[in-house]
Write a protein that holds these residues in place. Sequence first.
Motif, PDB file in Angstrom:
ATOM      1  N   GLU A   1      43.392  27.087  76.873  1.00  0.00           N
ATOM      2  CA  GLU A   1      44.815  27.305  77.077  1.00  0.00           C
ATOM      3  C   GLU A   1      45.452  28.182  75.995  1.00  0.00           C
ATOM      4  O   GLU A   1      46.505  28.744  76.210  1.00  0.00           O
ATOM      5  N   ILE A   2      44.807  28.315  74.846  1.00  0.00           N
ATOM      6  CA  ILE A   2      45.407  29.114  73.775  1.00  0.00           C
ATOM      7  C   ILE A   2      45.128  30.593  73.940  1.00  0.00           C
ATOM      8  O   ILE A   2      45.674  31.406  73.224  1.00  0.00           O
ATOM      9  N   TRP A   3      44.268  30.973  74.876  1.00  0.00           N
ATOM     10  CA  TRP A   3      43.871  32.362  75.044  1.00  0.00           C
ATOM     11  C   TRP A   3      44.791  33.058  76.027  1.00  0.00           C
ATOM     12  O   TRP A   3      45.095  32.546  77.097  1.00  0.00           O
ATOM     13  N   ALA A   4      45.218  34.254  75.689  1.00  0.00           N
ATOM     14  CA  ALA A   4      46.065  35.044  76.579  1.00  0.00           C
ATOM     15  C   ALA A   4      45.245  35.637  77.723  1.00  0.00           C
ATOM     16  O   ALA A   4      45.763  35.882  78.799  1.00  0.00           O
ATOM     17  N   ASP A   5      43.946  35.860  77.497  1.00  0.00           N
ATOM     18  CA  ASP A   5      43.093  36.462  78.516  1.00  0.00           C
ATOM     19  C   ASP A   5      42.657  35.418  79.535  1.00  0.00           C
ATOM     20  O   ASP A   5      42.647  34.218  79.259  1.00  0.00           O
ATOM     21  N   ASP A   6      42.283  35.892  80.718  1.00  0.00           N
ATOM     22  CA  ASP A   6      41.759  35.002  81.743  1.00  0.00           C
ATOM     23  C   ASP A   6      40.434  34.420  81.294  1.00  0.00           C
ATOM     24  O   ASP A   6      39.660  35.060  80.577  1.00  0.00           O
ATOM     25  N   LYS A   7      40.121  33.224  81.770  1.00  0.00           N
ATOM     26  CA  LYS A   7      38.866  32.573  81.406  1.00  0.00           C
ATOM     27  C   LYS A   7      37.629  33.423  81.698  1.00  0.00           C
ATOM     28  O   LYS A   7      36.699  33.437  80.893  1.00  0.00           O
ATOM     29  N   PRO A   8      37.566  34.165  82.817  1.00  0.00           N
ATOM     30  CA  PRO A   8      36.361  34.984  83.050  1.00  0.00           C
ATOM     31  C   PRO A   8      36.136  36.054  81.984  1.00  0.00           C
ATOM     32  O   PRO A   8      35.018  36.520  81.806  1.00  0.00           O
ATOM     33  N   ASP A   9      37.188  36.437  81.257  1.00  0.00           N
ATOM     34  CA  ASP A   9      37.046  37.447  80.208  1.00  0.00           C
ATOM     35  C   ASP A   9      36.570  36.861  78.884  1.00  0.00           C
ATOM     36  O   ASP A   9      36.295  37.595  77.943  1.00  0.00           O
ATOM     37  N   LEU A  10      36.489  35.544  78.785  1.00  0.00           N
ATOM     38  CA  LEU A  10      36.068  34.896  77.544  1.00  0.00           C
ATOM     39  C   LEU A  10      34.555  34.753  77.512  1.00  0.00           C
ATOM     40  O   LEU A  10      33.908  34.463  78.513  1.00  0.00           O
ATOM     41  N   ASP A  11      34.003  34.955  76.333  1.00  0.00           N
ATOM     42  CA  ASP A  11      32.564  34.832  76.136  1.00  0.00           C
ATOM     43  C   ASP A  11      32.337  33.682  75.158  1.00  0.00           C
ATOM     44  O   ASP A  11      32.876  33.688  74.050  1.00  0.00           O
ATOM     45  N   ILE A  12      31.571  32.692  75.569  1.00  0.00           N
ATOM     46  CA  ILE A  12      31.235  31.565  74.701  1.00  0.00           C
ATOM     47  C   ILE A  12      29.784  31.736  74.284  1.00  0.00           C
ATOM     48  O   ILE A  12      28.887  31.781  75.131  1.00  0.00           O
ATOM     49  N   GLU A  13      29.573  31.873  72.981  1.00  0.00           N
ATOM     50  CA  GLU A  13      28.222  32.029  72.452  1.00  0.00           C
ATOM     51  C   GLU A  13      27.916  30.871  71.523  1.00  0.00           C
ATOM     52  O   GLU A  13      28.796  30.361  70.822  1.00  0.00           O
ATOM     53  N   LEU A  14      26.649  30.476  71.508  1.00  0.00           N
ATOM     54  CA  LEU A  14      26.191  29.382  70.668  1.00  0.00           C
ATOM     55  C   LEU A  14      25.506  29.958  69.437  1.00  0.00           C
ATOM     56  O   LEU A  14      24.743  30.918  69.534  1.00  0.00           O
ATOM     57  N   TYR A  15      25.784  29.350  68.287  1.00  0.00           N
ATOM     58  CA  TYR A  15      25.192  29.795  67.027  1.00  0.00           C
ATOM     59  C   TYR A  15      24.684  28.599  66.239  1.00  0.00           C
ATOM     60  O   TYR A  15      25.213  27.495  66.332  1.00  0.00           O
ATOM     61  N   ARG A  16      23.663  28.865  65.437  1.00  0.00           N
ATOM     62  CA  ARG A  16      23.123  27.898  64.491  1.00  0.00           C
ATOM     63  C   ARG A  16      23.287  28.510  63.110  1.00  0.00           C
ATOM     64  O   ARG A  16      22.988  29.682  62.903  1.00  0.00           O
ATOM     65  N   PHE A  17      23.771  27.700  62.181  1.00  0.00           N
ATOM     66  CA  PHE A  17      23.973  28.157  60.814  1.00  0.00           C
ATOM     67  C   PHE A  17      23.214  27.213  59.891  1.00  0.00           C
ATOM     68  O   PHE A  17      23.626  26.072  59.689  1.00  0.00           O
ATOM     69  N   ALA A  18      22.050  27.683  59.401  1.00  0.00           N
ATOM     70  CA  ALA A  18      21.255  26.913  58.449  1.00  0.00           C
ATOM     71  C   ALA A  18      21.360  27.646  57.113  1.00  0.00           C
ATOM     72  O   ALA A  18      20.592  28.569  56.841  1.00  0.00           O
ATOM     73  N   PRO A  19      22.351  27.286  56.298  1.00  0.00           N
ATOM     74  CA  PRO A  19      22.625  28.062  55.083  1.00  0.00           C
ATOM     75  C   PRO A  19      21.480  28.040  54.080  1.00  0.00           C
ATOM     76  O   PRO A  19      20.795  27.038  53.923  1.00  0.00           O
ATOM     77  N   GLN A  20      21.306  29.196  53.414  1.00  0.00           N
ATOM     78  CA  GLN A  20      20.324  29.276  52.329  1.00  0.00           C
ATOM     79  C   GLN A  20      20.856  28.562  51.086  1.00  0.00           C
ATOM     80  O   GLN A  20      20.082  28.063  50.275  1.00  0.00           O
ATOM     81  N   GLU A  21      22.181  28.538  50.937  1.00  0.00           N
ATOM     82  CA  GLU A  21      22.830  27.812  49.835  1.00  0.00           C
ATOM     83  C   GLU A  21      23.805  26.829  50.444  1.00  0.00           C
ATOM     84  O   GLU A  21      24.551  27.167  51.349  1.00  0.00           O
ATOM     85  N   LEU A  22      23.794  25.604  49.933  1.00  0.00           N
ATOM     86  CA  LEU A  22      24.710  24.571  50.423  1.00  0.00           C
ATOM     87  C   LEU A  22      25.114  23.708  49.238  1.00  0.00           C
ATOM     88  O   LEU A  22      24.289  22.984  48.678  1.00  0.00           O
ATOM     89  N   THR A  23      26.373  23.845  48.822  1.00  0.00           N
ATOM     90  CA  THR A  23      26.845  23.124  47.638  1.00  0.00           C
ATOM     91  C   THR A  23      28.159  22.422  47.934  1.00  0.00           C
ATOM     92  O   THR A  23      28.904  22.809  48.832  1.00  0.00           O
ATOM     93  N   GLY A  24      28.438  21.409  47.148  1.00  0.00           N
ATOM     94  CA  GLY A  24      29.690  20.677  47.293  1.00  0.00           C
ATOM     95  C   GLY A  24      30.241  20.272  45.949  1.00  0.00           C
ATOM     96  O   GLY A  24      29.492  20.051  44.989  1.00  0.00           O
ATOM     97  N   ARG A  25      31.571  20.175  45.908  1.00  0.00           N
ATOM     98  CA  ARG A  25      32.260  19.734  44.686  1.00  0.00           C
ATOM     99  C   ARG A  25      33.340  18.734  45.054  1.00  0.00           C
ATOM    100  O   ARG A  25      33.945  18.812  46.114  1.00  0.00           O
ATOM    101  N   ARG A  26      33.572  17.842  44.144  1.00  0.00           N
ATOM    102  CA  ARG A  26      34.631  16.851  44.302  1.00  0.00           C
ATOM    103  C   ARG A  26      35.483  16.866  43.043  1.00  0.00           C
ATOM    104  O   ARG A  26      34.952  16.854  41.929  1.00  0.00           O
ATOM    105  N   VAL A  27      36.784  16.924  43.235  1.00  0.00           N
ATOM    106  CA  VAL A  27      37.721  16.892  42.120  1.00  0.00           C
ATOM    107  C   VAL A  27      38.621  15.683  42.291  1.00  0.00           C
ATOM    108  O   VAL A  27      39.205  15.476  43.359  1.00  0.00           O
ATOM    109  N   VAL A  28      38.707  14.881  41.230  1.00  0.00           N
ATOM    110  CA  VAL A  28      39.570  13.702  41.242  1.00  0.00           C
ATOM    111  C   VAL A  28      40.651  13.923  40.196  1.00  0.00           C
ATOM    112  O   VAL A  28      40.362  14.250  39.047  1.00  0.00           O
TER     113      VAL A  28
END
Length: 151
Positions: free
Chosen positions: A118-145
């Motif tokens: 519903e958020i797209w201005a274009d008709d549904k047939p004009d939309l392309d849905i593609e599937l992706y996998r993202f397996a990062p080479q770097e994966l880090t996290g931080r926590r700040v308190v």
Amino acid sequence: MPTNSEVEMSSTEVDAHLSRHETGVLALARDDAPYAIPISYGYDADERALYLRLVSTPDSEKRGFLASTPRARVVVYEDEDDEYASVVGVGTLERVDVDELTPETIAQYGETQRPLFEIWADDKPDLDIELYRFAPQELTGRRVVVERDEA
């Protein structure tokens, strides 16, 4: 005066963070031009991979960036009370062909929120849905308190 205590997340904490969230920001770069969009994802902690469904139109900027197989970053963060946490993954997106789907990968995409057509201005047939996998080479996290003085 408040002070900040910053710690790096362990792999287990990073996996837990990515598993309990389902939205983040995908940033792509091409020829010194940045592009960032909000995304929904499913996460497989065993593979340490995110599964994305990306919707675009034929002439969209997003499709142009994705076609160039750019380096990518995914950022997933939370900000609650006096604690801020973020996980950043760096790598490349891998387009997944529908013919290559297995029941296990379909389950991962099931974790992503459906795109809201519903958020797209274009008709549904004009939309392309593609599937992706993202397996990062770097994966880090931080926590700040933020620690506040009780004065």
